[in-house]
Design an enzyme around this catalytic site. Structure first.
Site, PDB file in Angstrom:
ATOM      1  N   ASP A  13      59.661  91.244  37.867  1.00  0.00           N
ATOM      2  CA  ASP A  13      60.996  91.545  38.393  1.00  0.00           C
ATOM      3  C   ASP A  13      61.041  92.806  39.250  1.00  0.00           C
ATOM      4  O   ASP A  13      62.038  93.532  39.263  1.00  0.00           O
ATOM      5  CB  ASP A  13      62.019  91.653  37.238  1.00  0.00           C
ATOM      6  CG  ASP A  13      62.067  90.387  36.411  1.00  0.00           C
ATOM      7  OD1 ASP A  13      61.908  89.304  36.990  1.00  0.00           O
ATOM      8  OD2 ASP A  13      62.267  90.489  35.183  1.00  0.00           O
ATOM      9  N   LYS A  16      59.723  91.051  44.102  1.00  0.00           N
ATOM     10  CA  LYS A  16      58.727  90.317  44.905  1.00  0.00           C
ATOM     11  C   LYS A  16      59.407  89.329  45.847  1.00  0.00           C
ATOM     12  O   LYS A  16      59.030  89.205  47.009  1.00  0.00           O
ATOM     13  CB  LYS A  16      57.758  89.554  43.968  1.00  0.00           C
ATOM     14  CG  LYS A  16      56.941  90.458  43.061  1.00  0.00           C
ATOM     15  CD  LYS A  16      56.107  89.667  42.064  1.00  0.00           C
ATOM     16  CE  LYS A  16      56.896  88.942  41.012  1.00  0.00           C
ATOM     17  NZ  LYS A  16      57.593  89.793  40.035  1.00  0.00           N
ATOM     18  N   GLY A  40      61.579  84.224  38.221  1.00  0.00           N
ATOM     19  CA  GLY A  40      62.880  84.130  38.861  1.00  0.00           C
ATOM     20  C   GLY A  40      62.879  85.118  40.009  1.00  0.00           C
ATOM     21  O   GLY A  40      62.833  86.326  39.783  1.00  0.00           O
ATOM     22  N   HIS A  41      62.832  84.611  41.234  1.00  0.00           N
ATOM     23  CA  HIS A  41      62.746  85.474  42.414  1.00  0.00           C
ATOM     24  C   HIS A  41      64.056  85.377  43.190  1.00  0.00           C
ATOM     25  O   HIS A  41      64.442  84.295  43.641  1.00  0.00           O
ATOM     26  CB  HIS A  41      61.548  85.073  43.283  1.00  0.00           C
ATOM     27  CG  HIS A  41      60.235  85.229  42.563  1.00  0.00           C
ATOM     28  ND1 HIS A  41      59.033  84.843  43.095  1.00  0.00           N
ATOM     29  CD2 HIS A  41      59.941  85.753  41.345  1.00  0.00           C
ATOM     30  CE1 HIS A  41      58.060  85.117  42.232  1.00  0.00           C
ATOM     31  NE2 HIS A  41      58.590  85.665  41.162  1.00  0.00           N
ATOM     32  N   GLN A 222      55.387  87.290  38.112  1.00  0.00           N
ATOM     33  CA  GLN A 222      55.181  88.269  37.032  1.00  0.00           C
ATOM     34  C   GLN A 222      54.615  89.585  37.598  1.00  0.00           C
ATOM     35  O   GLN A 222      54.927  89.918  38.730  1.00  0.00           O
ATOM     36  CB  GLN A 222      54.295  87.694  35.917  1.00  0.00           C
ATOM     37  CG  GLN A 222      54.962  86.582  35.106  1.00  0.00           C
ATOM     38  CD  GLN A 222      54.862  85.206  35.722  1.00  0.00           C
ATOM     39  OE1 GLN A 222      53.795  84.790  36.125  1.00  0.00           O
ATOM     40  NE2 GLN A 222      55.951  84.477  35.781  1.00  0.00           N
TER      41      GLN A 222
HETATM   42  P1  GDP Z   1      61.092  89.337  41.344  1.00  0.00           P
HETATM   43  O1  GDP Z   1      60.951  88.483  40.137  1.00  0.00           O
HETATM   44  O2  GDP Z   1      60.000  90.356  41.453  1.00  0.00           O
HETATM   45  O3  GDP Z   1      61.271  88.557  42.614  1.00  0.00           O
HETATM   46  O4  GDP Z   1      62.436  90.190  41.123  1.00  0.00           O
HETATM   47  P2  GDP Z   1      63.851  89.605  40.605  1.00  0.00           P
HETATM   48  O5  GDP Z   1      64.471  88.853  41.698  1.00  0.00           O
HETATM   49  O6  GDP Z   1      63.693  88.954  39.288  1.00  0.00           O
HETATM   50  O7  GDP Z   1      64.598  90.975  40.305  1.00  0.00           O
HETATM   51  C1  GDP Z   1      64.847  91.912  41.293  1.00  0.00           C
HETATM   52  C2  GDP Z   1      66.364  92.097  41.416  1.00  0.00           C
HETATM   53  O8  GDP Z   1      66.643  93.251  42.163  1.00  0.00           O
HETATM   54  C3  GDP Z   1      67.050  90.957  42.181  1.00  0.00           C
HETATM   55  O9  GDP Z   1      68.346  90.790  41.686  1.00  0.00           O
HETATM   56  C4  GDP Z   1      67.077  91.464  43.620  1.00  0.00           C
HETATM   57  O10 GDP Z   1      68.154  90.918  44.377  1.00  0.00           O
HETATM   58  C5  GDP Z   1      67.310  92.935  43.379  1.00  0.00           C
HETATM   59  N1  GDP Z   1      66.729  93.841  44.376  1.00  0.00           N
HETATM   60  C6  GDP Z   1      65.569  93.712  45.099  1.00  0.00           C
HETATM   61  N2  GDP Z   1      65.349  94.839  45.827  1.00  0.00           N
HETATM   62  C7  GDP Z   1      66.383  95.670  45.565  1.00  0.00           C
HETATM   63  C8  GDP Z   1      66.703  97.001  45.982  1.00  0.00           C
HETATM   64  O11 GDP Z   1      65.999  97.650  46.738  1.00  0.00           O
HETATM   65  N3  GDP Z   1      67.851  97.545  45.471  1.00  0.00           N
HETATM   66  C9  GDP Z   1      68.665  96.877  44.605  1.00  0.00           C
HETATM   67  N4  GDP Z   1      69.755  97.487  44.167  1.00  0.00           N
HETATM   68  N5  GDP Z   1      68.385  95.634  44.189  1.00  0.00           N
HETATM   69  C10 GDP Z   1      67.252  95.047  44.649  1.00  0.00           C
HETATM   70  P1  IMO Z   2      58.944  87.221  37.729  1.00  0.00           P
HETATM   71  O1  IMO Z   2      58.035  86.402  38.611  1.00  0.00           O
HETATM   72  C1  IMO Z   2      59.550  89.292  33.948  1.00  0.00           C
HETATM   73  C2  IMO Z   2      57.584  87.591  30.418  1.00  0.00           C
HETATM   74  C3  IMO Z   2      58.472  86.994  29.347  1.00  0.00           C
HETATM   75  C4  IMO Z   2      57.633  87.272  28.112  1.00  0.00           C
HETATM   76  C5  IMO Z   2      56.215  87.055  28.621  1.00  0.00           C
HETATM   77  C6  IMO Z   2      55.626  85.683  28.316  1.00  0.00           C
HETATM   78  O2  IMO Z   2      60.380  86.901  37.910  1.00  0.00           O
HETATM   79  O3  IMO Z   2      58.630  88.665  37.845  1.00  0.00           O
HETATM   80  P2  IMO Z   2      56.096  83.268  29.322  1.00  0.00           P
HETATM   81  O4  IMO Z   2      57.344  82.446  29.357  1.00  0.00           O
HETATM   82  O5  IMO Z   2      55.515  83.555  30.654  1.00  0.00           O
HETATM   83  O6  IMO Z   2      55.066  82.718  28.379  1.00  0.00           O
HETATM   84  O7  IMO Z   2      56.568  84.676  28.680  1.00  0.00           O
HETATM   85  O8  IMO Z   2      56.270  87.246  30.025  1.00  0.00           O
HETATM   86  N1  IMO Z   2      57.793  87.043  31.779  1.00  0.00           N
HETATM   87  C7  IMO Z   2      58.419  87.702  32.765  1.00  0.00           C
HETATM   88  N2  IMO Z   2      59.035  88.910  32.765  1.00  0.00           N
HETATM   89  N3  IMO Z   2      59.466  88.572  35.081  1.00  0.00           N
HETATM   90  C8  IMO Z   2      58.829  87.391  35.111  1.00  0.00           C
HETATM   91  O9  IMO Z   2      58.601  86.707  36.256  1.00  0.00           O
HETATM   92  C9  IMO Z   2      58.307  86.877  33.904  1.00  0.00           C
HETATM   93  N4  IMO Z   2      57.659  85.741  33.556  1.00  0.00           N
HETATM   94  C10 IMO Z   2      57.339  85.864  32.267  1.00  0.00           C
HETATM   95  O10 IMO Z   2      59.715  87.641  29.291  1.00  0.00           O
HETATM   96  O11 IMO Z   2      57.752  88.617  27.737  1.00  0.00           O
HETATM   97 MG    MG Z   3      62.059  87.924  38.452  1.00  0.00          MG
END
Ligand code: GDP
Ligand code: IMO
Ligand code: MG
Length: 426
Positions: A13, A16, A40-41, A222
């Site tokens: 998270d 990416k 979840g991206h 991840q």
């Molecule tokens: P990922 O799994 O690495 O793609 O990240 P996620 O999408 O799960 O979580 C990142 C969250 O931060 C999302 O809700 C993005 O919209 C948000 N986000 C990304 N870059 C920024 C930033 O520079 N500032 C803020 N406030 N939010 C951001």
């Molecule tokens: P993105 O791509 C954050 C964590 C789960 C748990 C562990 C194992 O959005 O960054 P799993 O279901 O993979 O067997 O769970 O890994 N986990 C993540 N945490 N971002 C993710 O993906 C994750 N995918 C798995 O919360 O601790």
């Molecule tokens: Mg994510």
């Protein structure tokens, strides 16, 4: 642009999805190479928000090819839902713009049931999507692949082979209600029919594109500290999340990769169980969660929040040979009087600058911190690096200096345009 691999450097998270969406502009083909719909991206374009779990984050751009590589485990029902949801929002998902590796493994209903049931006894806090059990079957050579899913006879044969054993395990060991084989067969045959047009040998597609001089982007899921081999085992995901996996999970060799970009949130978050040395169980942690909107994109769970951890970052940078950082969510730190950064862990008399193989063996870990001055200003409207507050620039320089690599991208908000490129590094 060169061929770039994007990986998370912390526990997922990091942002990416946003960076992949941004860099797709400069590339021709985007490949997801591991994980599944545990990811979840989130992409924010204009006032639209799109959360992708399986399809590469490049799909919002026209005329780019998006690929799900062999290293991904696919829940076919979720994938079809994702395709339909994108179409409803007006995006094009066609066999010309999207391909799925014939070698990618399928997440079956029993994988999800096993994942749920086991997580109550071996508490990892998984996403419950069946990821671990699907990778187990892959390694055990009893997995069902996309090539099987789209072939009715092979699908039937494979399900017949594994069914009794899964049924026995579910009912006897996990003590949960079993499966209906006929129902599963009918459902998965149908899913296979719908996905068949996209299934190809994607390694060949990538190779051809590369030979035509196209720019390739590889999207990891991840983060380095959730890697199956190098993460905080056993509190990890069940795939390799590091840059090397971009090769294995796409069907290419390492000579095809030019740059590895590590995505690094300006602080740290973690979802699920497991050690998190810089976690803040106080008002500051709550503030980071509230200001950063730190709730899981996949499960909606509140993310655990804490200070930046240089030990965890150093580890990720080494195991993925990261070339540059993209520092995200810097805007979330605005308004803090001071910002702390962990530079090392202390266990008894021992100072550890590198991640130990088993963090759980150090329950009384202390942290060595540096404390930097914060900044008051909202920075989300800033587009030029020089215009950032002095203390904000000092924070970035501190990270660069201590990790020995430069930041190629600084993100100051979730939207595409809320981005600063300090200098063109690639
Ligand atoms: P990922 O799994 O690495 O793609 O990240 P996620 O999408 O799960 O979580 C990142 C969250 O931060 C999302 O809700 C993005 O919209 C948000 N986000 C990304 N870059 C920024 C930033 O520079 N500032 C803020 N406030 N939010 C951001
Ligand atoms: P993105 O791509 C954050 C964590 C789960 C748990 C562990 C194992 O959005 O960054 P799993 O279901 O993979 O067997 O769970 O890994 N986990 C993540 N945490 N971002 C993710 O993906 C994750 N995918 C798995 O919360 O601790
Ligand atoms: Mg994510």
């Amino acid at each position: 642009m060169a061929n770039v691999v994007i990986v998370g450097t912390q526990w997922g998270d990091e942002g990416k999805g946003k960076v992949v969406d941004l860099l797709t502009e400069r590339s021709d083909l985007v490949v997801r190479f591991q994980g599944g719909n545990n990811a979840g991206h989130t992409l924010v374009v204009g006032d639209k928000k799109v959360i992708l779990h399986l399809i590469p984050s490049g799909i919002l751009h026209k005329e780019k090819l998006c690929i799900i590589g062999s290293g991904v485990v696919i829940d076919p029902e979720i994938l079809l839902d994702e395709i339909n949801a994108l179409r409803q929002k007006g995006y094009v998902v066609s066999p010309e713009s999207f391909a799925i590796s014939d070698r990618a493994h399928v997440i079956m209903p029993y994988h999800k049931m096993i994942d749920h049931a086991r997580d109550t006894t071996q508490r990892i806090g998984t996403t419950g999507r069946g990821i671990g059990p699907a990778y187990e079957d892959k390694a055990r050579r009893t997995g069902i692949r996309m090539i099987d899913l789209i072939n009715e006879d092979m699908l039937k044969k494979k399900i017949e082979n594994i069914f009794d054993e899964k049924q026995e395990y579910l009912s006897t060991i996990l003590k949960i209600k079993g499966l209906d084989k006929e129902e599963m067969l009918v459902k998965f045959k149908d899913l296979g029919k719908h996905l068949k047009p996209y299934v190809r040998d994607t390694s060949i597609v990538i190779d051809k594109a590369s030979k035509q001089g196209k720019n390739l982007l590889f999207e990891g899921a991840q983060g380095g500290n959730l890697d199956m081999d190098y993460g905080t085992y056993p509190y990890v995901t069940s795939s390799n999340t590091i840059a090397g996996q971009a090769c294995v999970g796409s069907g290419i060799g390492p000579t095809m990769i030019d740059i590895v970009l590590g995505i690094c949130k300006a602080y740290t978050t973690r979802v699920g169980e497991g050690p998190f040395p810089t976690e803040l169980n106080d008002e500051t942690g709550e503030r980071l969660r509230a200001f950063g909107g730190e709730y899981g994109s996949t499960t909606g769970r509140p993310r655990r929040c804490g200070w930046l951890d240089l030990v965890a970052l150093r580890h990720s940078i080494r195991i993925s040979s990261i070339s540059y950082l993209a520092i995200t969510k810097l805007d979330v730190l605005s308004g803090l009087k001071t910002i702390k950064v962990a530079t090392a862990y202390k266990s008894g008399e021992a100072i550890m600058e590198d991640m130990p193989a088993d963090l759980c063996m150090h329950p009384n870990l202390e942290l060595v911190f540096d404390e930097l001055p914060g900044w008051e200003e909202n920075i989300s409207d800033i587009r030029q690096y020089d215009e950032l507050p002095e203390n904000c620039k000092a924070y970035i320089s501190y990270i660069e200096k201590n990790l020995g690599i430069d930041a190629a991208i600084v993100s100051v908000g979730p939207k595409r345009e809320e981005t600063i490129i300090p200098k063109e590094l690639f």
